[in-house]
Design a protein around this motif. Structure first.
Motif, short mmCIF file in Angstrom:
data_model
loop_
_atom_site.label_atom_id
_atom_site.label_comp_id
_atom_site.label_asym_id
_atom_site.label_seq_id
_atom_site.Cartn_x
_atom_site.Cartn_y
_atom_site.Cartn_z
N TRP A 1 30.60 56.86 43.11
CA TRP A 1 29.28 57.78 42.96
C TRP A 1 29.47 58.62 41.87
N SER A 2 28.36 59.19 41.45
CA SER A 2 28.38 60.17 40.32
C SER A 2 27.33 60.82 40.67
N PRO A 3 27.01 62.29 40.01
CA PRO A 3 25.70 63.09 40.52
C PRO A 3 24.61 62.37 40.03
N ASP A 4 24.52 61.58 39.14
CA ASP A 4 23.45 61.08 38.69
C ASP A 4 22.99 59.32 39.21
N PHE A 5 23.94 59.14 40.09
CA PHE A 5 23.86 57.93 40.89
C PHE A 5 22.61 57.47 41.65
N ILE A 6 22.17 56.30 41.16
CA ILE A 6 20.76 55.86 41.72
C ILE A 6 21.15 54.28 42.53
N PRO A 7 21.23 54.22 43.70
CA PRO A 7 21.45 53.10 44.56
C PRO A 7 20.56 52.00 43.75
N LYS A 8 21.01 50.89 43.24
CA LYS A 8 20.58 49.82 42.84
C LYS A 8 21.44 48.53 43.13
N ARG A 9 20.93 47.56 43.58
CA ARG A 9 21.83 46.25 44.00
C ARG A 9 21.77 45.61 42.64
N GLU A 10 22.79 45.09 42.52
CA GLU A 10 22.99 44.01 41.52
C GLU A 10 22.79 42.80 41.75
N GLU A 11 22.23 42.09 40.81
CA GLU A 11 21.93 40.56 41.25
C GLU A 11 23.22 39.73 40.47
N PHE A 12 23.94 39.20 41.27
CA PHE A 12 25.11 38.57 40.94
C PHE A 12 24.64 37.03 40.97
N PRO A 13 25.02 36.05 39.97
CA PRO A 13 24.68 34.67 39.94
C PRO A 13 26.02 34.27 40.51
N SER A 14 27.16 34.94 40.32
CA SER A 14 28.39 34.40 40.80
C SER A 14 29.19 35.87 41.13
N ILE A 15 30.09 35.52 41.94
CA ILE A 15 31.03 36.90 42.43
C ILE A 15 32.51 36.50 42.00
N PRO A 16 33.11 37.22 41.10
CA PRO A 16 34.54 36.83 40.59
C PRO A 16 35.49 37.14 41.78
N LEU A 17 36.20 36.26 42.19
CA LEU A 17 37.21 36.32 43.16
C LEU A 17 38.85 36.06 42.58
N TRP A 18 39.71 36.93 43.16
CA TRP A 18 41.02 36.63 42.88
C TRP A 18 41.68 36.10 43.84
N ILE A 19 42.29 34.84 43.82
CA ILE A 19 43.02 34.11 44.72
C ILE A 19 44.31 33.87 44.58
N LYS A 20 45.32 34.20 45.30
CA LYS A 20 46.74 34.18 45.46
C LYS A 20 47.24 32.82 45.89
N ILE A 21 47.85 32.18 45.27
CA ILE A 21 48.22 30.68 45.74
C ILE A 21 49.83 31.09 45.70
N MET A 22 50.43 30.93 46.96
CA MET A 22 51.75 31.17 47.01
C MET A 22 52.42 29.86 46.81
N ASN A 23 53.73 30.02 46.14
CA ASN A 23 54.73 28.83 45.89
C ASN A 23 54.01 27.56 45.29
N LEU A 24 52.94 27.86 44.22
CA LEU A 24 52.54 26.83 43.38
C LEU A 24 53.38 26.10 42.55
N PRO A 25 53.93 25.05 42.61
CA PRO A 25 55.03 24.49 41.70
C PRO A 25 54.43 24.67 40.27
N LEU A 26 55.42 24.97 39.37
CA LEU A 26 55.16 25.41 37.99
C LEU A 26 54.28 23.94 37.14
N SER A 27 54.78 22.87 37.68
CA SER A 27 54.27 21.61 36.99
C SER A 27 52.86 21.69 37.36
N LEU A 28 52.24 22.37 38.01
CA LEU A 28 50.81 22.20 38.40
C LEU A 28 50.21 23.24 37.74
N TRP A 29 50.92 24.06 37.00
CA TRP A 29 50.18 25.28 36.17
C TRP A 29 49.49 24.72 35.04
#
Length: 171
Positions: free
Chosen positions: A141-169
């Motif tokens: 929020w800021s004093p000049d904030f105007i509510p506006k929906r962003e149109e997202f063609p895609s949404i970036p996500l952070w995915i955490k994969i536990m114990n992935l073998p190094l040979s697959l990196w």
């Protein structure tokens, strides 16, 4: 027994065969009939809002900003969540140290006002957030904030994969 202050409704047997016009509520209140004038002691008039202008000085504009400095504006992609369900879900997901005020804004936006800096920073930096299996987008929020929906063609996500073998990196 009919109340003298309120006119009785016409019955179907006494209604005229002509079609009556249904007006919006505010126009119905403005029509002057003897029955309505006995109910209201003041005259009513319509004042168009498009002619209203409020003038503020720069000092007045900035003076209220500290009150809202720990606030974020959020919205859900898709159908707007119900207020009580959203507030309950947020409080469970974030385990707040301070208080949270949730205010409903236009077009499905919500203002989240925090009392603790730690809660504000957790909400802002701890995402992405998903409430009701839908992304919940936060903006500062800021004093000049105007509510506006962003149109997202895609949404970036952070995915955490536990114990992935190094040979697959690899690409």
């Amino acid at each position: 027994m009919a109340d003298a202050a309120f006119p009785s409704l016409p019955s179907s047997s006494t209604s005229s065969p002509t079609r009556s016009t249904v007006l919006p509520l505010w126009k119905n209140l403005l029509t002057t009939t003897p029955q309505i004038s006995t109910v209201f002691s003041h005259s009513l008039s319509f004042v168009p809002t498009e002619n209203f202008t409020a003038n503020f000085t720069a000092d007045q504009y900035v003076a209220g900003a500290p009150e809202w400095s720990l606030s974020l504006v959020g919205y859900s992609i898709g159908k707007r969540p119900f207020y009580e369900a959203l507030l309950s879900t947020i409080k469970k997901a974030w385990q707040l140290k301070g208080d949270l005020s949730l205010l409903t804004m236009d077009d499905g936006f919500f203002l989240l006002k925090f009392t603790a800096l730690e809660d504000y920073e957790h909400a802002w930096t701890g995402g992405p957030w998903f409430f009701f299996v839908k992304p919940f987008i936060l903006q500062k929020w800021s004093p000049d904030f105007i509510p506006k929906r962003e149109e997202f063609p895609s949404i970036p996500l952070w995915i955490k994969i536990m114990n992935l073998p190094l040979s697959l990196w690899t690409p």
